[in-house]
Design a protein around this motif. Sequence first.
Motif, PDB file in Angstrom:
ATOM      1  N   LEU A   1       1.316  -1.095  -0.399  1.00  0.00           N
ATOM      2  CA  LEU A   1      -0.209   0.360   0.357  1.00  0.00           C
ATOM      3  C   LEU A   1       1.148   0.818  -0.426  1.00  0.00           C
ATOM      4  O   LEU A   1       2.087   1.199   0.458  1.00  0.00           O
ATOM      5  CB  LEU A   1      -0.993  -0.216   1.343  1.00  0.00           C
ATOM      6  N   ARG A   2       0.470   2.191  -0.382  1.00  0.00           N
ATOM      7  CA  ARG A   2       0.983   3.682  -0.803  1.00  0.00           C
ATOM      8  C   ARG A   2       0.215   4.477   0.057  1.00  0.00           C
ATOM      9  O   ARG A   2      -1.476   4.861  -0.670  1.00  0.00           O
ATOM     10  CB  ARG A   2       1.377   3.726  -2.379  1.00  0.00           C
ATOM     11  N   GLY A   3       0.452   4.928   0.700  1.00  0.00           N
ATOM     12  CA  GLY A   3      -0.304   6.397   0.953  1.00  0.00           C
ATOM     13  C   GLY A   3       0.853   7.898   1.307  1.00  0.00           C
ATOM     14  O   GLY A   3       2.377   7.848   1.591  1.00  0.00           O
ATOM     15  N   MET A   4      -0.404   8.701   2.083  1.00  0.00           N
ATOM     16  CA  MET A   4       0.160  10.039   2.862  1.00  0.00           C
ATOM     17  C   MET A   4       0.014  10.046   4.267  1.00  0.00           C
ATOM     18  O   MET A   4      -1.183   9.434   5.032  1.00  0.00           O
ATOM     19  CB  MET A   4      -0.353  10.718   1.757  1.00  0.00           C
ATOM     20  N   ILE A   5       0.701  10.341   5.030  1.00  0.00           N
ATOM     21  CA  ILE A   5       0.851  11.248   6.236  1.00  0.00           C
ATOM     22  C   ILE A   5      -0.066  11.905   6.730  1.00  0.00           C
ATOM     23  O   ILE A   5       0.272  13.231   5.716  1.00  0.00           O
ATOM     24  CB  ILE A   5       1.524  11.416   6.986  1.00  0.00           C
ATOM     25  N   TRP A   6      -1.553  12.006   7.305  1.00  0.00           N
ATOM     26  CA  TRP A   6      -2.249  12.895   7.406  1.00  0.00           C
ATOM     27  C   TRP A   6      -2.949  13.451   8.769  1.00  0.00           C
ATOM     28  O   TRP A   6      -2.681  14.556   9.161  1.00  0.00           O
ATOM     29  CB  TRP A   6      -3.790  12.955   6.489  1.00  0.00           C
ATOM     30  N   GLU A   7      -1.999  12.677   9.562  1.00  0.00           N
ATOM     31  CA  GLU A   7      -2.193  13.171  11.392  1.00  0.00           C
ATOM     32  C   GLU A   7      -0.728  12.488  12.679  1.00  0.00           C
ATOM     33  O   GLU A   7      -1.079  11.061  11.506  1.00  0.00           O
ATOM     34  CB  GLU A   7      -3.226  12.596  12.102  1.00  0.00           C
TER      35      GLU A   7
END
Length: 415
Positions: A311-317
């Motif tokens: 999985l690939r993603g962005m840190i939001w918090e």
Amino acid sequence: MKKVLLLSIFLIITLILTGCWNATELNNIGITLLLGLDIENGKVVLTAEVINPTSAKEKTSMERDYVVKYVQGIGNNIFEAFRDITLKFDRRIFVAHNKVIILGEEFAKKGLIKEIDLLSRDNEERETAYLFVAKGAKAYEVMGINNGLEEIPANYLLKLIENYKLNPKAMNIDIIHFLKDYYDRGIEPTLGIIEKKNKKQIMKMSNTSNEKYELSILGSAVFNKDRLVGYLDGNDTKGLNFIKGRVKHGIIVFPIPETYMDKETVNFFLSKDKIENKDLDLNTLDITKTKTKNDIEIIDGNIILKTNIVLRGMIWEIQEDIDMTKLENIKILEDACSYAVEEGVRSTFMKAQNEFRMDIFGFGDIFHRKYPKEWAKIKHNWNEIFSQTDVEIEVKTNIIRTGLTNIPANNVKGD
């Protein structure tokens, strides 16, 4: 030449005059977007949400509750229930635009396949209509609730279903995919669920009964062939969606393990005190892309189920005090996120193997393709074999962005 000319004129006239032989006038039909199916006293109870056709001028003065009408028919099967409605309602129910079919819990427990034959045979009904189970309720008990901005309750429900792409703790399965899983020996079907819940009153601005409730599609229903046998909660449904490769977007909320600083022997189990006190600093990753690959191997006669998730993603918090400018800290976050997903997927596997004892993931299909000769010997006992097999799960997370700042909000200045 004269005969050819006459024959040509005859064919042209024939084609023109047969254009509207089965036309359906709008003022003779009742268009429905939502159907409910229940069993009461051995009879099928069909509830239809019919749109109330009005002019735009009348619509502006019409109260929200009157934009649709609800009609019911009772019969020995669905078709008879449809025709029963014609004895009480002035228009024929038109289902070509129907989007959702809700199954009452008792209806789903009784077995669907005989009853829903009409839904796949009728040329008017769409096989892309979503099937949902009303958890702990009759189908007509969850109909008519509208806690959204849409005027038509069916459209409110449809918007909830479309929000699945933002939160994989729910499931959206249509008629054709339910039937596909039913006829397949290598997988047991699952469906989405709808639950009626009390709504917290804010300032009590409205006294209408409908606005005291809201609908939730959290979780999923598990079937043994065509009979409802239980439910998965939201987290297990997310695990199921990960294993089936149905997660496109969504979020992962995860803590950093207590001993992450010990790089030699990284232990991802949280301290007991923190778990009991729920004193966790949680971080959030917004998923942008996932890929799942499932496989089966037979090693020394033992069957091993394998799931590999990337999985690939962005840190939001970030609630931890962690410096995101350092690559080693990003690696710690990636490992912690992978561990959270792995534990969630493992929990879903355990529930399927120990509680339901059924393959709801489709590993039987993989076994069939990879080992066709062996499959022929075990296909009738696959669920029993599945419940005793070993599982290997591998998850890899790639963080591609960390937001607009690398410094957490709880970072103490000067430290």
